[in-house]
Design a protein around this motif. Sequence first.
Motif, PDB file in Angstrom:
ATOM      1  N   PRO A 257      17.949  -5.726   0.067  1.00  0.00           N
ATOM      2  CA  PRO A 257      18.787  -5.315   1.192  1.00  0.00           C
ATOM      3  C   PRO A 257      18.017  -5.117   2.496  1.00  0.00           C
ATOM      4  O   PRO A 257      18.580  -5.251   3.583  1.00  0.00           O
ATOM      5  N   GLU A 258      16.718  -4.826   2.408  1.00  0.00           N
ATOM      6  CA  GLU A 258      15.912  -4.576   3.608  1.00  0.00           C
ATOM      7  C   GLU A 258      15.227  -5.825   4.147  1.00  0.00           C
ATOM      8  O   GLU A 258      14.777  -5.841   5.292  1.00  0.00           O
ATOM      9  N   GLY A 259      15.089  -6.864   3.350  1.00  0.00           N
ATOM     10  CA  GLY A 259      14.405  -8.069   3.799  1.00  0.00           C
ATOM     11  C   GLY A 259      13.887  -8.874   2.631  1.00  0.00           C
ATOM     12  O   GLY A 259      14.145  -8.542   1.464  1.00  0.00           O
ATOM     13  N   ALA A 260      13.117  -9.922   2.916  1.00  0.00           N
ATOM     14  CA  ALA A 260      12.608 -10.807   1.876  1.00  0.00           C
ATOM     15  C   ALA A 260      11.227 -10.356   1.415  1.00  0.00           C
ATOM     16  O   ALA A 260      10.382  -9.974   2.233  1.00  0.00           O
ATOM     17  N   VAL A 261      10.988 -10.425   0.121  1.00  0.00           N
ATOM     18  CA  VAL A 261       9.689 -10.108  -0.457  1.00  0.00           C
ATOM     19  C   VAL A 261       8.901 -11.404  -0.611  1.00  0.00           C
ATOM     20  O   VAL A 261       9.405 -12.388  -1.159  1.00  0.00           O
ATOM     21  N   VAL A 262       7.663 -11.407  -0.106  1.00  0.00           N
ATOM     22  CA  VAL A 262       6.814 -12.595  -0.129  1.00  0.00           C
ATOM     23  C   VAL A 262       5.568 -12.300  -0.955  1.00  0.00           C
ATOM     24  O   VAL A 262       4.929 -11.251  -0.799  1.00  0.00           O
ATOM     25  N   GLN A 263       5.228 -13.237  -1.830  1.00  0.00           N
ATOM     26  CA  GLN A 263       4.021 -13.124  -2.641  1.00  0.00           C
ATOM     27  C   GLN A 263       2.783 -13.417  -1.801  1.00  0.00           C
ATOM     28  O   GLN A 263       2.743 -14.401  -1.056  1.00  0.00           O
ATOM     29  N   CYS A 264       1.778 -12.559  -1.914  1.00  0.00           N
ATOM     30  CA  CYS A 264       0.490 -12.803  -1.252  1.00  0.00           C
ATOM     31  C   CYS A 264      -0.530 -13.221  -2.311  1.00  0.00           C
ATOM     32  O   CYS A 264      -0.207 -13.339  -3.496  1.00  0.00           O
ATOM     33  N   GLY A 265      -1.769 -13.459  -1.903  1.00  0.00           N
ATOM     34  CA  GLY A 265      -2.804 -13.784  -2.871  1.00  0.00           C
ATOM     35  C   GLY A 265      -2.890 -12.719  -3.940  1.00  0.00           C
ATOM     36  O   GLY A 265      -3.055 -12.999  -5.126  1.00  0.00           O
ATOM     37  N   GLN A 266      -2.771 -11.477  -3.509  1.00  0.00           N
ATOM     38  CA  GLN A 266      -2.612 -10.345  -4.428  1.00  0.00           C
ATOM     39  C   GLN A 266      -1.674  -9.348  -3.771  1.00  0.00           C
ATOM     40  O   GLN A 266      -1.867  -8.960  -2.624  1.00  0.00           O
ATOM     41  N   GLY A 267      -0.658  -8.928  -4.502  1.00  0.00           N
ATOM     42  CA  GLY A 267       0.326  -8.013  -3.959  1.00  0.00           C
ATOM     43  C   GLY A 267       1.446  -8.751  -3.250  1.00  0.00           C
ATOM     44  O   GLY A 267       1.409  -9.982  -3.076  1.00  0.00           O
ATOM     45  N   GLN A 268       2.427  -7.984  -2.827  1.00  0.00           N
ATOM     46  CA  GLN A 268       3.604  -8.556  -2.173  1.00  0.00           C
ATOM     47  C   GLN A 268       3.972  -7.722  -0.953  1.00  0.00           C
ATOM     48  O   GLN A 268       3.758  -6.516  -0.922  1.00  0.00           O
ATOM     49  N   VAL A 269       4.532  -8.402   0.056  1.00  0.00           N
ATOM     50  CA  VAL A 269       4.996  -7.715   1.260  1.00  0.00           C
ATOM     51  C   VAL A 269       6.470  -8.031   1.489  1.00  0.00           C
ATOM     52  O   VAL A 269       6.962  -9.073   1.066  1.00  0.00           O
ATOM     53  N   ARG A 270       7.138  -7.103   2.157  1.00  0.00           N
ATOM     54  CA  ARG A 270       8.525  -7.331   2.554  1.00  0.00           C
ATOM     55  C   ARG A 270       8.565  -7.579   4.054  1.00  0.00           C
ATOM     56  O   ARG A 270       7.955  -6.840   4.835  1.00  0.00           O
ATOM     57  N   LEU A 271       9.272  -8.626   4.464  1.00  0.00           N
ATOM     58  CA  LEU A 271       9.414  -8.950   5.872  1.00  0.00           C
ATOM     59  C   LEU A 271      10.531  -8.094   6.455  1.00  0.00           C
ATOM     60  O   LEU A 271      11.710  -8.294   6.155  1.00  0.00           O
ATOM     61  N   ASP A 272      10.163  -7.138   7.307  1.00  0.00           N
ATOM     62  CA  ASP A 272      11.116  -6.148   7.808  1.00  0.00           C
ATOM     63  C   ASP A 272      11.692  -6.499   9.171  1.00  0.00           C
ATOM     64  O   ASP A 272      12.741  -5.986   9.552  1.00  0.00           O
ATOM     65  N   GLU A 273      10.994  -7.339   9.922  1.00  0.00           N
ATOM     66  CA  GLU A 273      11.479  -7.767  11.243  1.00  0.00           C
ATOM     67  C   GLU A 273      10.830  -9.106  11.553  1.00  0.00           C
ATOM     68  O   GLU A 273       9.610  -9.246  11.468  1.00  0.00           O
ATOM     69  N   LEU A 274      11.643 -10.104  11.921  1.00  0.00           N
ATOM     70  CA  LEU A 274      11.100 -11.443  12.121  1.00  0.00           C
ATOM     71  C   LEU A 274      11.990 -12.256  13.052  1.00  0.00           C
ATOM     72  O   LEU A 274      13.084 -11.836  13.441  1.00  0.00           O
ATOM     73  N   GLN A 275      11.481 -13.437  13.399  1.00  0.00           N
ATOM     74  CA  GLN A 275      12.146 -14.255  14.411  1.00  0.00           C
ATOM     75  C   GLN A 275      11.810 -15.721  14.180  1.00  0.00           C
ATOM     76  O   GLN A 275      10.643 -16.106  14.228  1.00  0.00           O
ATOM     77  N   LEU A 276      12.822 -16.521  13.905  1.00  0.00           N
ATOM     78  CA  LEU A 276      12.634 -17.958  13.748  1.00  0.00           C
ATOM     79  C   LEU A 276      12.570 -18.590  15.128  1.00  0.00           C
ATOM     80  O   LEU A 276      13.235 -18.132  16.072  1.00  0.00           O
ATOM     81  N   ALA A 277      11.760 -19.619  15.295  1.00  0.00           N
ATOM     82  CA  ALA A 277      11.601 -20.278  16.596  1.00  0.00           C
ATOM     83  C   ALA A 277      12.964 -20.616  17.190  1.00  0.00           C
ATOM     84  O   ALA A 277      13.821 -21.222  16.536  1.00  0.00           O
ATOM     85  N   GLY A 278      13.173 -20.198  18.429  1.00  0.00           N
ATOM     86  CA  GLY A 278      14.438 -20.456  19.109  1.00  0.00           C
ATOM     87  C   GLY A 278      15.524 -19.463  18.785  1.00  0.00           C
ATOM     88  O   GLY A 278      16.619 -19.517  19.352  1.00  0.00           O
ATOM     89  N   GLY A 279      15.250 -18.526  17.877  1.00  0.00           N
ATOM     90  CA  GLY A 279      16.255 -17.550  17.470  1.00  0.00           C
ATOM     91  C   GLY A 279      15.969 -16.167  18.004  1.00  0.00           C
ATOM     92  O   GLY A 279      15.007 -15.933  18.736  1.00  0.00           O
ATOM     93  N   LYS A 280      16.804 -15.223  17.616  1.00  0.00           N
ATOM     94  CA  LYS A 280      16.652 -13.841  18.042  1.00  0.00           C
ATOM     95  C   LYS A 280      15.714 -13.083  17.110  1.00  0.00           C
ATOM     96  O   LYS A 280      15.566 -13.436  15.943  1.00  0.00           O
ATOM     97  N   ARG A 281      15.143 -12.060  17.633  1.00  0.00           N
ATOM     98  CA  ARG A 281      14.326 -11.144  16.842  1.00  0.00           C
ATOM     99  C   ARG A 281      15.269 -10.216  16.072  1.00  0.00           C
ATOM    100  O   ARG A 281      16.099  -9.520  16.680  1.00  0.00           O
ATOM    101  N   LEU A 282      15.179 -10.228  14.745  1.00  0.00           N
ATOM    102  CA  LEU A 282      16.139  -9.520  13.908  1.00  0.00           C
ATOM    103  C   LEU A 282      15.441  -8.682  12.842  1.00  0.00           C
ATOM    104  O   LEU A 282      14.320  -8.989  12.434  1.00  0.00           O
ATOM    105  N   SER A 283      16.126  -7.655  12.372  1.00  0.00           N
ATOM    106  CA  SER A 283      15.642  -6.920  11.221  1.00  0.00           C
ATOM    107  C   SER A 283      15.721  -7.817   9.992  1.00  0.00           C
ATOM    108  O   SER A 283      16.478  -8.800   9.964  1.00  0.00           O
TER     109      SER A 283
END
Length: 315
Positions: free
Chosen positions: A268-294
């Motif tokens: 519900p808060e964002g996407a979880v991405v696998q790292c080399g070790q551990g995982q992060v959740r993307l909490d705020e991001l912006q696709l090229a040409g798009g708006k900055r969003l939670s």
Amino acid sequence: MRLIFAGTPEFAAQALAALIQAGHDIALVLTQPDRPAGRGMKLKPSPVKVLALEHGLRVEQPLSLKHADAQAMLQQVEAELMVVAAYGLLLPQAVLDIPARGCLNIHASLLPRWRGAAPIQRALLAGDAETGITIMQMDAGLDTGAIRSLHRLPIAADDTAASLHDKLAQLGAEAIVAALATLDQLPTIAQPSDGVTYAHKLEKAEAEIDWQQHAACVVRRILAYHPVPGAFSQWQGQGLKVWRASIVDHDTPATAQTPAGTVYQLTPEGAVVQCGQGQVRLDELQLAGGKRLSGREFFAGRTQWVGTTLGSTTA
């Protein structure tokens, strides 16, 4: 005290404002030449110039301080001391010798750690627990002068380069006013040879996220490059800026089935991405040409991201 002030960005403007408020005689302000900015690329004055002119101070914007005419101008001011904060020009020894009491620099680190151009970002990238302000008696080296006072500041877990900059700018303004008020009592301590590190100038390419790194390193990169130049990656050939992220797992390693950079799942808060070790959740991001969003807003209805891979080579 009769001063020359040399500085350019907002960090320096806060120090200048504090010195004005403290009643010092700012006989001359040095700042970088106006630079093109904005869509129209019109010349824009520095924050220090704007503030100085608002207070009716004399402003000069030499391209260099190495020439005799620039040095003669400084001598004519007959200042007791020069205060320097993120000026952007090297001061040759001839200039350092002009004020009767030399030149004090407001440096945004605890010297000798992070000498150089980008101490705030380098402290965040390294995962330092604290930083601070050093009031330094300048010499001809790169941030090698004697320490007059140190002012420590803890780095919060969610500090970005922007938030840490603002805290240090305020601390630097307070520190220089305090230093001038007690200048005769301040010690002059040579920097130790141990613990020297260099905060090299930022390069935009550094801000690209390396998903092979540990989750903690990925998050530190995002914090350190917020807001400029902004940490970035790619998704299926499109540029993606990541403004905020948080660690959700410290230990899970990437595998052949879930390589680093894989969008592992949506929450519900964002996407979880696998790292080399551990995982992060993307909490705020912006696709090229798009708006900055939670993360919540961005990933609503974007289930097709699950299983794809972020980075220069996408799946």
